[in-house]
Write a protein that holds these residues in place. Structure first.
Motif, PDB file in Angstrom:
ATOM      1  N   PHE A  69      35.212  43.032  14.938  1.00 13.31           N
ATOM      2  CA  PHE A  69      35.300  44.003  16.028  1.00 13.31           C
ATOM      3  C   PHE A  69      34.194  43.826  17.059  1.00 13.31           C
ATOM      4  N   THR A  70      32.942  43.720  16.621  1.00 14.66           N
ATOM      5  CA  THR A  70      31.828  43.654  17.571  1.00 14.66           C
ATOM      6  C   THR A  70      31.929  42.421  18.464  1.00 14.66           C
ATOM      7  N   THR A  71      32.088  41.260  17.844  1.00 17.17           N
ATOM      8  CA  THR A  71      32.207  40.025  18.624  1.00 17.17           C
ATOM      9  C   THR A  71      33.423  40.089  19.549  1.00 17.17           C
ATOM     10  N   GLY A  72      34.551  40.520  18.981  1.00 15.17           N
ATOM     11  CA  GLY A  72      35.783  40.570  19.757  1.00 15.17           C
ATOM     12  C   GLY A  72      35.681  41.501  20.952  1.00 15.17           C
ATOM     13  N   PHE A  73      35.043  42.667  20.768  1.00 15.61           N
ATOM     14  CA  PHE A  73      34.950  43.630  21.866  1.00 15.61           C
ATOM     15  C   PHE A  73      34.063  43.104  22.990  1.00 15.61           C
ATOM     16  N   VAL A  74      32.938  42.494  22.636  1.00 17.35           N
ATOM     17  CA  VAL A  74      32.049  41.926  23.654  1.00 17.35           C
ATOM     18  C   VAL A  74      32.770  40.830  24.440  1.00 17.35           C
ATOM     19  N   ILE A  75      33.467  39.950  23.716  1.00 21.55           N
ATOM     20  CA  ILE A  75      34.185  38.859  24.365  1.00 21.55           C
ATOM     21  C   ILE A  75      35.313  39.403  25.235  1.00 21.55           C
ATOM     22  N   ALA A  76      36.031  40.408  24.726  1.00 25.66           N
ATOM     23  CA  ALA A  76      37.120  41.009  25.499  1.00 25.66           C
ATOM     24  C   ALA A  76      36.590  41.633  26.790  1.00 25.66           C
ATOM     25  N   LEU A  77      35.437  42.293  26.694  1.00 24.20           N
ATOM     26  CA  LEU A  77      34.857  42.924  27.876  1.00 24.20           C
ATOM     27  C   LEU A  77      34.433  41.873  28.906  1.00 24.20           C
ATOM     28  N   ILE A  78      33.843  40.782  28.430  1.00 25.30           N
ATOM     29  CA  ILE A  78      33.437  39.712  29.345  1.00 25.30           C
ATOM     30  C   ILE A  78      34.661  39.100  30.017  1.00 25.30           C
ATOM     31  N   GLY A  79      35.685  38.784  29.230  1.00 25.02           N
ATOM     32  CA  GLY A  79      36.896  38.207  29.802  1.00 25.02           C
ATOM     33  C   GLY A  79      37.562  39.144  30.783  1.00 25.02           C
ATOM     34  N   THR A  80      37.589  40.434  30.452  1.00 23.10           N
ATOM     35  CA  THR A  80      38.218  41.420  31.324  1.00 23.10           C
ATOM     36  C   THR A  80      37.487  41.542  32.653  1.00 23.10           C
ATOM     37  N   VAL A  81      36.166  41.586  32.605  1.00 27.38           N
ATOM     38  CA  VAL A  81      35.388  41.702  33.850  1.00 27.38           C
ATOM     39  C   VAL A  81      35.584  40.467  34.728  1.00 27.38           C
ATOM     40  N   GLY A  83      38.121  38.480  34.785  1.00 25.78           N
ATOM     41  CA  GLY A  83      39.478  38.508  35.335  1.00 25.78           C
ATOM     42  C   GLY A  83      39.697  39.611  36.350  1.00 25.78           C
ATOM     43  N   SER A  84      38.938  40.701  36.243  1.00 27.06           N
ATOM     44  CA  SER A  84      39.122  41.840  37.146  1.00 27.06           C
ATOM     45  C   SER A  84      38.410  41.664  38.486  1.00 27.06           C
ATOM     46  N   LEU A  85      37.341  40.882  38.513  1.00 30.49           N
ATOM     47  CA  LEU A  85      36.580  40.714  39.752  1.00 30.49           C
ATOM     48  C   LEU A  85      37.439  40.187  40.907  1.00 30.49           C
ATOM     49  N   PRO A  86      38.266  39.144  40.695  1.00 34.16           N
ATOM     50  CA  PRO A  86      39.112  38.697  41.810  1.00 34.16           C
ATOM     51  C   PRO A  86      40.085  39.773  42.268  1.00 34.16           C
ATOM     52  N   VAL A  87      40.631  40.551  41.340  1.00 31.66           N
ATOM     53  CA  VAL A  87      41.580  41.604  41.707  1.00 31.66           C
ATOM     54  C   VAL A  87      40.896  42.648  42.584  1.00 31.66           C
ATOM     55  N   ALA A  88      39.691  43.045  42.176  1.00 29.15           N
ATOM     56  CA  ALA A  88      38.954  44.052  42.941  1.00 29.15           C
ATOM     57  C   ALA A  88      38.641  43.561  44.354  1.00 29.15           C
ATOM     58  N   TRP A  89      38.254  42.283  44.472  1.00 29.39           N
ATOM     59  CA  TRP A  89      37.929  41.746  45.796  1.00 29.39           C
ATOM     60  C   TRP A  89      39.189  41.590  46.643  1.00 29.39           C
ATOM     61  N   THR A 219      42.063  37.570  27.316  1.00 31.27           N
ATOM     62  CA  THR A 219      41.756  38.848  27.969  1.00 31.27           C
ATOM     63  C   THR A 219      41.557  38.662  29.472  1.00 31.27           C
ATOM     64  N   LEU A 220      40.972  37.534  29.864  1.00 22.63           N
ATOM     65  CA  LEU A 220      40.844  37.220  31.292  1.00 22.63           C
ATOM     66  C   LEU A 220      42.228  37.132  31.932  1.00 22.63           C
ATOM     67  N   SER A 221      43.162  36.468  31.241  1.00 24.64           N
ATOM     68  CA  SER A 221      44.501  36.275  31.802  1.00 24.64           C
ATOM     69  C   SER A 221      45.218  37.597  32.009  1.00 24.64           C
ATOM     70  N   LEU A 222      44.973  38.550  31.126  1.00 27.34           N
ATOM     71  CA  LEU A 222      45.608  39.856  31.259  1.00 27.34           C
ATOM     72  C   LEU A 222      45.138  40.551  32.529  1.00 27.34           C
ATOM     73  N   ALA A 223      43.835  40.503  32.799  1.00 34.89           N
ATOM     74  CA  ALA A 223      43.292  41.172  33.982  1.00 34.89           C
ATOM     75  C   ALA A 223      43.623  40.420  35.269  1.00 34.89           C
ATOM     76  N   ILE A 224      43.454  39.109  35.258  1.00 34.20           N
ATOM     77  CA  ILE A 224      43.634  38.336  36.493  1.00 34.20           C
ATOM     78  C   ILE A 224      45.100  38.253  36.899  1.00 34.20           C
ATOM     79  N   SER A 225      46.002  38.592  35.977  1.00 31.79           N
ATOM     80  CA  SER A 225      47.426  38.562  36.308  1.00 31.79           C
ATOM     81  C   SER A 225      47.772  39.506  37.450  1.00 31.79           C
ATOM     82  N   TRP A 226      46.901  40.502  37.710  1.00 32.69           N
ATOM     83  CA  TRP A 226      47.143  41.443  38.804  1.00 32.69           C
ATOM     84  C   TRP A 226      46.686  40.895  40.154  1.00 32.69           C
TER      85      TRP A 226
END
Length: 457
Positions: A69-81, A83-89, A219-226
């Protein structure tokens, strides 16, 4: 005409946030007089559609890869951020131009926008399937309907929202954000109290490193898909809207929803299996609480897929199909039905991971073209008049070549159950295709376009 301003691509626009009449307006830029809204609404717009069982199931993939859980959550958060940065910009481009994301891609791609436009249109159908599958499963579990009939109900509801358009979607997402926070926080508490959470990583050595990279990519792919949708949902905001507000509210909505959904999935690990909706109901003890959870899952799928239908309708117009936007929204929904039925037939985890990765592999090469083109057009604070710039000659060959070359460069780095590239295999399954595709496309487009200013295209 530049194509984007054809009469069929115009139509009725909402007059304000409370105007719930059908929006027939398509890809033509929104005039300044028709702009309305505040950037804070984007937090709900991007929160509600992502707090779904798709995010939860994505989290469970971390456990199948051997991450605690700990490793996975940190990695998921990094991948999500990441992937989300291009969407936000990209969301900040909406208020500046009044134009959706794929229509804006006509600036560098010209008529060649047909290629990324078709890929995006097909991608919106795939996302309808990824999300609609869980919604249909939940509704079938709740009502006793056959799976195919429950899917039809979900698709009809989401299509209705997609047809009504921008203002209705914004309002529904605001309401659903509140509902989903309450429901998923309750689920998270239940998981923490009643379910054993695995904190230790079972993967070791090179397999561990490969799993870390692959899960971050998933996780990056999920966020950047937007990203190809981003400005579709900010294009009605006034031109005076502060870009920082658009950026941060979009980023907040995306990261908060994915963190909660994927975190629950990581905590559950392999407990849900392929029967995700039934699994959630069981975890909550069935009864009224389980039924409410199933209803929420179905409604979340409807709110999320309404955005897929809306952006899919704009993508279909962008490639040159001259139908009214509500009609093209219906087309996207209908084609998603068959894909959902296919995904529901065995080995959901493999099919889910494959579709999730494959439908987004094209996005980084796409960004490698549109990002430098935008920076070139807006340098020194220059404003972008989309219709005026589209009337100039566009040398689309550079964008098309860079896009194709970038995608080709990503292939050796890909890792799916259908195909694993040689580089990914050598790196214990680490999938670096998104990074390779973006860098190669960016370099190729920059070199091919040279240093010519936009005015001299």
């Amino acid at each position: 005409m530049s194509g984007i301003d054809a009469e069929v691509f115009g139509g009725r626009m909402p007059s304000g946030a409370g105007d719930f009449a059908i929006e027939t307006h398509g890809i033509t830029p929104i005039p300044p007089a028709n702009r309305f809204g505040r950037p804070w609404r984007l937090a709900g717009v991007w929160f509600a559609p992502n707090l779904t069982m798709t995010a939860v199931f994505t989290g469970t993939l971390g456990a199948t890869l051997g991450l605690g859980f700990t490793t996975g959550f940190v990695i998921a958060l990094i991948g999500t951020v990441i992937g989300s940065l291009p969407v936000a910009w990209l969301s900040t481009w909406g208020p500046r131009t009044g134009t959706g994301q794929l229509p804006l891609a006509r600036l560098p791609f010209g008529r060649g926008v047909v290629l990324p436009g078709l890929v995006q249109w097909l991608g919106s159908i795939a996302w309808d399937a990824l999300v609609g599958l869980f919604g249909g499963e939940a509704l079938a579990q709740l009502t006793g309907l056959p799976f195919w009939a429950a899917v039809l109900v979900v698709l009809v509801l989401q299509c209705t929202l997609g047809v009504f358009g921008y203002a209705v979607i914004h309002r529904v997402q605001a309401v659903m954000s509140v509902v989903l926070v309450v429901a998923f926080v309750a689920l998270a508490v239940k998981v923490v109290l009643d379910h054993p959470i695995t904190f230790a990583d079972s993967a070791t050595g090179g397999d561990f490193a490969g799993a870390v990279v692959l899960f971050s990519t998933i996780t990056l792919s999920l966020a950047i898909s937007w990203a190809p949708y981003a400005s579709d949902f900010s294009r009605y905001l006034p031109a005076s809207t502060r870009p920082s507000g658009v950026f941060w509210f979009t980023l907040l909505g995306l990261t908060a929803s994915y963190a909660l959904g994927e975190g629950i999935g990581l905590a559950l690990g392999t407990a849900l299996g392929d029967q995700t909706a039934a699994g959630v109901s069981t975890l909550l003890g069935g009864g009224v609480l389980g039924a409410v959870a199933l209803l929420v899952i179905a409604l979340a799928a409807v709110s999320s897929n309404a955005m897929n239908d809306y952006s899919g309708s704009l993508a279909l117009q962008t490639v040159g199909v001259r139908v009214r936007r509500p009609v093209s929204a219906v087309v996207v929904t209908v084609l998603a039905f068959a894909l959902i039925l296919w995904m529901h037939t065995g080995d959901l985890a493999a099919k889910f991971q494959n579709v999730l990765l494959v439908v987004s592999y094209w996005i980084p090469p796409f960004l490698g073209v549109v990002v430098p083109d935008w920076l070139r057009r807006t340098r020194r604070g220059r404003e972008v008049d989309v219709l005026a710039e589209l009337r100039r000659p566009v040398h689309s060959w550079a964008a098309l070549v860079a896009f194709v070359v970038g995608f080709a460069a990503a292939v050796p780095f890909m890792n799916t159950t259908v195909y694993t590239g040689p580089v990914a295999a050598a790196l214990h399954g680490a999938d670096l295709a998104y990074y390779a595709g973006f860098v190669v496309s960016l370099v190729a487009y920059t070199v091919l376009r040279g240093r010519r200013p936009v005015d001299l295209q």
